[in-house]
Structures are given as C-alpha cells and as structure tokens.
Design a protein around this motif. Structure first.
Motif, PDB file in Angstrom:
ATOM      1  N   TRP A  54     -23.963  24.058  28.346  1.00 52.28           N
ATOM      2  CA  TRP A  54     -22.983  23.567  27.380  1.00 52.28           C
ATOM      3  C   TRP A  54     -22.109  22.482  27.977  1.00 52.28           C
ATOM      4  CZ3 TRP A  54     -24.189  24.542  22.711  1.00 52.28           C
ATOM      5  CH2 TRP A  54     -24.797  25.747  22.356  1.00 52.28           C
ATOM      6  N   ASN A  55     -21.854  22.559  29.271  1.00 48.05           N
ATOM      7  CA  ASN A  55     -21.106  21.491  29.932  1.00 48.05           C
ATOM      8  C   ASN A  55     -21.901  20.184  29.912  1.00 48.05           C
ATOM      9  OD1 ASN A  55     -19.029  20.390  31.932  1.00 48.05           O
ATOM     10  ND2 ASN A  55     -20.904  20.229  33.138  1.00 48.05           N
TER      11      ASN A  55
ATOM     12  N   GLY B  53     -21.880  18.819  26.356  1.00 54.40           N
ATOM     13  CA  GLY B  53     -20.603  18.174  26.047  1.00 54.40           C
ATOM     14  C   GLY B  53     -20.446  16.842  26.750  1.00 54.40           C
ATOM     15  N   ASN B  54     -20.856  16.769  28.023  1.00 52.83           N
ATOM     16  CA  ASN B  54     -20.788  15.484  28.735  1.00 52.83           C
ATOM     17  C   ASN B  54     -21.694  14.442  28.101  1.00 52.83           C
ATOM     18  OD1 ASN B  54     -18.985  16.581  30.580  1.00 52.83           O
ATOM     19  ND2 ASN B  54     -20.576  17.099  32.068  1.00 52.83           N
TER      20      ASN B  54
ATOM     21  N   PRO C 298     -13.168  14.319  35.619  1.00 51.36           N
ATOM     22  CA  PRO C 298     -14.183  14.322  34.559  1.00 51.36           C
ATOM     23  C   PRO C 298     -14.097  13.102  33.652  1.00 51.36           C
ATOM     24  CG  PRO C 298     -12.483  15.967  34.114  1.00 51.36           C
ATOM     25  CD  PRO C 298     -12.226  15.442  35.475  1.00 51.36           C
TER      26      PRO C 298
ATOM     27  N   HIS D   6     -23.230  28.166  30.905  1.00 49.30           N
ATOM     28  CA  HIS D   6     -22.028  27.364  31.155  1.00 49.30           C
ATOM     29  C   HIS D   6     -22.406  25.934  31.544  1.00 49.30           C
ATOM     30  CE1 HIS D   6     -18.155  26.073  32.692  1.00 49.30           C
ATOM     31  NE2 HIS D   6     -18.733  25.809  33.856  1.00 49.30           N
ATOM     32  N   TYR D   7     -23.380  25.799  32.432  1.00 45.28           N
ATOM     33  CA  TYR D   7     -23.799  24.465  32.859  1.00 45.28           C
ATOM     34  C   TYR D   7     -24.515  23.725  31.723  1.00 45.28           C
ATOM     35  CZ  TYR D   7     -22.813  26.476  37.425  1.00 45.28           C
ATOM     36  OH  TYR D   7     -22.188  27.087  38.494  1.00 45.28           O
TER      37      TYR D   7
ATOM     38  N   ASP E  95     -18.483  18.963  40.853  1.00 47.84           N
ATOM     39  CA  ASP E  95     -18.113  19.997  39.877  1.00 47.84           C
ATOM     40  C   ASP E  95     -18.868  19.831  38.563  1.00 47.84           C
ATOM     41  OD1 ASP E  95     -16.279  21.104  41.662  1.00 47.84           O
ATOM     42  OD2 ASP E  95     -14.677  19.753  40.991  1.00 47.84           O
ATOM     43  N   HIS E  96     -19.990  19.142  38.600  1.00 45.48           N
ATOM     44  CA  HIS E  96     -20.787  18.892  37.388  1.00 45.48           C
ATOM     45  C   HIS E  96     -19.951  18.179  36.319  1.00 45.48           C
ATOM     46  CE1 HIS E  96     -23.910  21.751  38.850  1.00 45.48           C
ATOM     47  NE2 HIS E  96     -22.857  22.383  39.357  1.00 45.48           N
ATOM     48  N   GLN E  97     -19.017  17.329  36.754  1.00 47.11           N
ATOM     49  CA  GLN E  97     -18.080  16.733  35.807  1.00 47.11           C
ATOM     50  C   GLN E  97     -18.715  15.649  34.942  1.00 47.11           C
ATOM     51  OE1 GLN E  97     -17.796  16.715  39.110  1.00 47.11           O
ATOM     52  NE2 GLN E  97     -17.169  14.731  39.914  1.00 47.11           N
TER      53      GLN E  97
END
Length: 351
Positions: free
Chosen positions: A120-121, A124-125, A206, A117-118, A299-301
């Motif tokens: 792919w996040n 994407g970022n 985000p 999850h982290y 939030d790892h945004q």
C-alpha cells in the motif's frame, strides 16, 4: 434484271476499308480491324490454377501479418500468461523449476498479509508521484505548444530542442539530477541558500524525494507531450480563430474557448499515457536512490510499484509475489483503459 448489290465487284468494294482523310487533305492507309474485348480477354483459369488463385487471395493477408503475431506471442502473450501462472505459486528465483501451488495466497498477502504495508505504501507513492509529475508536465507542455504554434523566430530550433530531454537516456538524466539534488554542494541547495533557506536532504524525506524524482520525469517528458499538443493544434481549422477574433476575443479567450475544447481528445490521451508511465515508473527512483534504490530509499519513502516488484522478485527472490504485483499493475492499466473508453464515449456524445 441483276441487283447491283449482289455483283462481286460491288461486294468487294463494300468490304474494302476506306481511307480516312486527315486535316491536311491526305488519307491515312487503312489499318487492321480493331481487336474486340472478347478477343483480348484471357481465358479463365481452370482446375488447379483456379484453386491456387483463390487460396492466394485468402491466405496471403494472413501470411503478411503472421510475423507480428508470432513476435507478439513469443514476447508478449507468453510472458503474460507465464507470469499469471507464477503468481499462483510460491517460486524462488534460485529454483524456478520447483513451484508450489498456493492459489491466490500471494494476492492475499499483498492486500492483507505481512507485506501489505509495503504494497500500500508503494501504491500510494505511485499515485502521488504520478500526480506530482503528470499535472505540471502536461500544463507546461500545453503552454509550450501554444507558444510554438505562433510564428516565432527559430521555431524549428525550439521544436527540435524539445525532443532533446526525451532522447536522453534515463540513466544519464537521473544521475545528473542526483548531483543537482545532492545534499552536499548540489545546485538545488545552492539556489535555496540564495533566498536564505537551509539545505534540504532531498533523498531522506518522503515529499522532498518524490518532488526531486518528479522533476526528472517532468524534464524528460514535457517536450514530448508539447509536440503532441502542437500537432493537434495545427490541425484545428483557422476559421475558428478568425471568427473568434472578429467577435473581439483576445488570445487568452481564443486559447480557452477554441483551443482547449478542440484538444480534449488529445489531452485525454496524454493524461492516460502519462498515468500508465507513472504506474510503470522504475528507472528514476531506482537510480536516484543509489545503494538503497532497489527498495525506494532507506525507509521506502519513494518506492513505486515497479521498484517494489523488482525488490520482491530479485532481492527477496519471491518470483510468485513479484508476478502477483505485475498482474495487479496490469489490472490497474485495464481500469485506466476502461475509464479512457468511457470518458471518450461521453465526449463524443456531448458533441
């Protein structure tokens, strides 16, 4: 009867050099006979000298370029191979000597496991930050280069000023913009209050946080790309613009139909380099987040792949997983290079 040509006096007179008369009527004294090419030629080297001469011509080029390859092997090739070896092991930051072989488990965990999850996040970022910073940056750089290509007053000053943000350190620039986007008394919220908009917590959201970070990247790299475009514009033949002006083309039409087609290779180069820079983006999000910068926000945004790799390697002490992230980033860069090669080949064939 005696032949006159065989007489000693005649033979001496024939061999005696004759003075050459000059324009003033006087004669120059005779000089020594000219030296032939055979007499001036040095004797050919033989034996050991000949072999040393051949070895010098063969070995000298490699000796001159050897320092570069040595430095590359120590600081480039070895870290790359060592990182690849670590990515196949489970290694702790505090016990690097003990490495447990896990094969491709680190890669599997990143794609499908618990930290996927982290990952792919962060991926994407990285893409969104790259688009938010690259597209406006290159468009602004293209416009600035087009303006500076004309005979404006103080062109030298403006060209030098374009490099000032690039020469500024990333730490200083990020800290200044962190104050600009501060939720309490920041200039960005003050400008929004002038138009009746409420204050924005730029770091919390985000999109707002990624917008703020992209502004830092745009500010630092726009001038650098503008100078690249300007150098490419000055290499365009002026005859093309004169022919377009004779045909009645306006400046906008000349820019669209002459400048842009001639700048396609340069634009492709800047797009590729900007994407590579976005893939390796680390300093801006790390410093912008303050205490939570190591994970890209609370939030790892706005966590990028570079920040995620740092967080896994130095905060979670998982060097194997961090090495796997590094190799995934390297694979993305290879794909970008391959796409660049294919597009450049297509452009050359289109001509």
């Amino acid at each position: 009867m005696t032949d006159a040509s065989s007489h000693p006096a005649a033979d001496t007179a024939r061999r005696k050099p004759v003075a050459t008369p000059t324009r003033t009527g006087r004669s120059d004294p005779p000089g020594p006979p000219p030296t032939t090419t055979t007499q001036a030629r040095r004797p050919a080297p033989s034996g050991l000298r000949s072999r040393l001469h051949r070895w010098d011509h063969r070995v000298s080029p490699y000796v001159f370029v050897a320092p570069f390859f040595l430095v590359f092997a120590v600081f480039g090739l070895f870290p790359l191979l060592y990182t690849g070896w670590l990515s196949l092991h489970r290694v702790s930051l505090y016990n690097v000597d003990k490495a447990d072989w896990v094969g491709f488990q680190n890669y599997w965990d990143l794609f499908f496991g618990a930290p996927s999850h982290y990952f792919w996040n962060a991926l994407g970022n990285t893409v969104t930050l790259g688009l938010l910073s690259t597209v406006p940056q290159l468009l602004a750089a293209l416009g600035l280069a087009h303006l500076l290509n004309y005979k404006l007053p103080a062109r030298g000053f403006f060209r030098t000023a374009l490099l000032a943000p690039y020469a500024t350190s990333v730490a200083a620039a990020t800290l200044v913009f962190a104050l600009v986007f501060s939720p309490e008394g920041g200039m960005a919220n003050w400008l929004l209050s002038l138009v009746g908009a409420g204050p924005v917590r730029w770091e919390a959201g985000p999109w707002s946080s990624q917008f703020a970070i992209s502004v830092i990247v745009i500010w630092r790299w726009t001038g650098y790309n503008a100078l690249i475009y300007l150098a490419a514009m000055q290499a365009i033949p002026r005859d093309l613009y004169e022919a377009a002006a004779i045909d009645g083309a306006s400046r906008w039409q000349q820019f669209r139909n002459v400048t842009i087609p001639q700048l396609r290779p340069t634009i492709l180069f800047t797009v590729v380099v900007s994407f590579i820079g976005a893939t390796q983006l680390f300093g801006e999000p790390y410093l912008f987040g303050g205490q939570s910068g190591h994970q890209g926000g609370a939030d790892h945004q706005y966590e990028t792949l570079g920040v995620f790799m740092y967080d896994q390697g130095f905060h979670s002490s998982m060097l194997g997983r961090a090495s796997a992230i590094a190799w995934i980033m390297f694979g993305l860069l290879l794909l970008v290079g391959l796409a660049n090669t294919l597009i450049a080949r297509r452009l050359r064939s289109a001509k």
